[in-house]
Design an enzyme around this catalytic site. Structure first.
Site, PDB file in Angstrom:
ATOM      1  N   HIS A  85      -7.941  -3.298   9.878  1.00  0.00           N
ATOM      2  CA  HIS A  85      -7.555  -3.192   8.463  1.00  0.00           C
ATOM      3  C   HIS A  85      -6.340  -4.062   8.156  1.00  0.00           C
ATOM      4  O   HIS A  85      -5.541  -4.387   9.043  1.00  0.00           O
ATOM      5  CB  HIS A  85      -7.337  -1.737   8.039  1.00  0.00           C
ATOM      6  CG  HIS A  85      -6.082  -1.085   8.514  1.00  0.00           C
ATOM      7  ND1 HIS A  85      -5.904   0.277   8.505  1.00  0.00           N
ATOM      8  CD2 HIS A  85      -4.919  -1.588   9.005  1.00  0.00           C
ATOM      9  CE1 HIS A  85      -4.702   0.570   8.950  1.00  0.00           C
ATOM     10  NE2 HIS A  85      -4.090  -0.541   9.274  1.00  0.00           N
ATOM     11  N   ASN A  95      -7.790  -1.182  13.862  1.00  0.00           N
ATOM     12  CA  ASN A  95      -9.208  -1.143  13.467  1.00  0.00           C
ATOM     13  C   ASN A  95      -9.589  -2.333  12.569  1.00  0.00           C
ATOM     14  O   ASN A  95     -10.648  -2.332  11.952  1.00  0.00           O
ATOM     15  CB  ASN A  95      -9.522   0.176  12.747  1.00  0.00           C
ATOM     16  CG  ASN A  95      -8.779   0.312  11.425  1.00  0.00           C
ATOM     17  OD1 ASN A  95      -7.938  -0.520  11.086  1.00  0.00           O
ATOM     18  ND2 ASN A  95      -9.089   1.361  10.680  1.00  0.00           N
ATOM     19  N   ASP A 127       0.842  -1.208   0.000  1.00  0.00           N
ATOM     20  CA  ASP A 127       0.000   0.000   0.000  1.00  0.00           C
ATOM     21  C   ASP A 127       0.870   1.247   0.000  1.00  0.00           C
ATOM     22  O   ASP A 127       2.077   1.173   0.249  1.00  0.00           O
ATOM     23  CB  ASP A 127      -1.009  -0.004   1.163  1.00  0.00           C
ATOM     24  CG  ASP A 127      -0.366  -0.239   2.517  1.00  0.00           C
ATOM     25  OD1 ASP A 127       0.876  -0.187   2.613  1.00  0.00           O
ATOM     26  OD2 ASP A 127      -1.114  -0.453   3.491  1.00  0.00           O
ATOM     27  N   GLU A 135      -9.614  -0.613   4.799  1.00  0.00           N
ATOM     28  CA  GLU A 135     -10.186  -0.123   6.055  1.00  0.00           C
ATOM     29  C   GLU A 135     -11.559  -0.770   6.274  1.00  0.00           C
ATOM     30  O   GLU A 135     -12.127  -1.378   5.342  1.00  0.00           O
ATOM     31  CB  GLU A 135     -10.356   1.407   5.963  1.00  0.00           C
ATOM     32  CG  GLU A 135      -9.080   2.175   5.636  1.00  0.00           C
ATOM     33  CD  GLU A 135      -8.138   2.345   6.837  1.00  0.00           C
ATOM     34  OE1 GLU A 135      -8.274   1.613   7.842  1.00  0.00           O
ATOM     35  OE2 GLU A 135      -7.245   3.219   6.732  1.00  0.00           O
TER      36      GLU A 135
HETATM   37  P1  PGA Z   1       1.645  -1.631  12.668  1.00  0.00           P
HETATM   38  O1  PGA Z   1       0.443  -1.341  11.730  1.00  0.00           O
HETATM   39  O2  PGA Z   1       2.399  -2.777  12.081  1.00  0.00           O
HETATM   40  O3  PGA Z   1       2.427  -0.355  12.641  1.00  0.00           O
HETATM   41  O4  PGA Z   1       1.098  -1.934  14.029  1.00  0.00           O
HETATM   42  C1  PGA Z   1      -0.231  -2.365  11.114  1.00  0.00           C
HETATM   43  C2  PGA Z   1      -1.271  -1.735  10.245  1.00  0.00           C
HETATM   44  O5  PGA Z   1      -1.837  -0.701  10.634  1.00  0.00           O
HETATM   45  O6  PGA Z   1      -1.540  -2.280   9.168  1.00  0.00           O
END
Ligand code: PGA
Length: 252
Positions: free
Chosen positions: A138, A136, A71, A143
């Site tokens: 995602h 959340n 992404d 999302e």
């Molecule tokens: P993080 O984020 O690895 O920084 O905890 C994961 C994400 O939000 O996809």
């Protein structure tokens, strides 16, 4: 292969990065032309440090492999330190010699929809997709509200994702949109790995694995994949440790 549900590997935090690195390098040794989709975020940082530190003479070569970026923010100029391509290059790709072929998301503000369509083509036929898990629910920038057949596309970011760009990664401005490999492409891949570490992820991991699947927790759709492996550390499975009640009369 029939699905017996996700393979859950629970690892001590001290062994997590080395174990995932071993599995990835085994995969690369068996399949030198591996086409792997990689995330950024904090979770894979120790994994990338481990991969970068492996002795190139004894590791399988990345030369024939392809790394496809999971992404990218829309609206951050090329080279911005928060860009996912910049961070993945710095944390991993620039340290691999010889490096794999890298397919970033070619978004420069001129035509974000065209950039998403081009990346959708690049994200077909992946051998392995490696994902982090957002608080959340995602995965990538899929999302809440994302659907299991979504293609790679331009999406509006959740507020928590926008804030991460500036607060965690030092972006020059707060992006409101991003481009993500869609759940449809992720579920089409041969294999999917979900990386989850730390007690703060315990509740969302439980939701992703145990609660009925649905758009509120896009990661829950990963359970449809017949070859899903979750690499969790013990804290991500155990959750917050309950404080032991202090014995009467003990020092504060
Ligand atoms: P993080 O984020 O690895 O920084 O905890 C994961 C994400 O939000 O996809």
């Amino acid at each position: 292969m029939s699905s017996g549900g996700p393979r859950l590997r629970v690892l001590p935090a001290s062994a997590w990065a080395a174990t995932v690195a071993d599995e990835l390098l085994d995969r690369l040794a068996a399949e030198p032309r591996l086409r792997v989709c990689l995330p950024t975020g904090d979770t894979p940082v120790p994994l990338y440090a481990e991969l970068a530190a492996r002795d190139a003479a004894r590791s399988p070569s990345w030369a024939q492999a392809t790394v496809v970026l999971l992404d990218e923010w829309a609206g951050l100029p090329p080279g911005d330190p928060a860009r996912c391509d910049v961070r993945l290059r710095r944390q991993l790709l620039d340290q691999l010699a010889p490096p794999p072929r890298f397919v970033p998301i070619d978004v420069d503000g001129s035509d974000d929809e065209a950039a998403a369509r081009a990346h959708d083509a690049a994200a077909r036929g992946l051998d392995l997709v490696v994902l982090g898990l957002g608080m959340n629910g995602h995965v990538g920038f899929n999302e809440p509200g994302s659907r299991p057949d979504d293609p790679t596309r331009l999406v509006r970011l959740a507020v928590s994702s926008r804030e991460a760009a500036t607060a965690r990664y030092g972006a020059a401005l707060t992006p409101t949109a991003g481009i993500t490999v869609g759940l449809g492409r992720i579920l089409e891949a041969t294999e999917v790995w979900l990386l989850v570490t730390g007690e703060r992820k315990a509740d969302v991991l439980r939701r992703a694995l145990r609660e009925p699947e649905g758009v509120d927790c896009p990661a829950s759709y990963l359970r449809r994949h017949p070859r899903l492996t979750v690499f969790a550390d013990e804290a991500a499975v155990a959750g917050p440790r309950r404080r032991r009640p202090r014995a009467p009369g003990s020092a504060a």
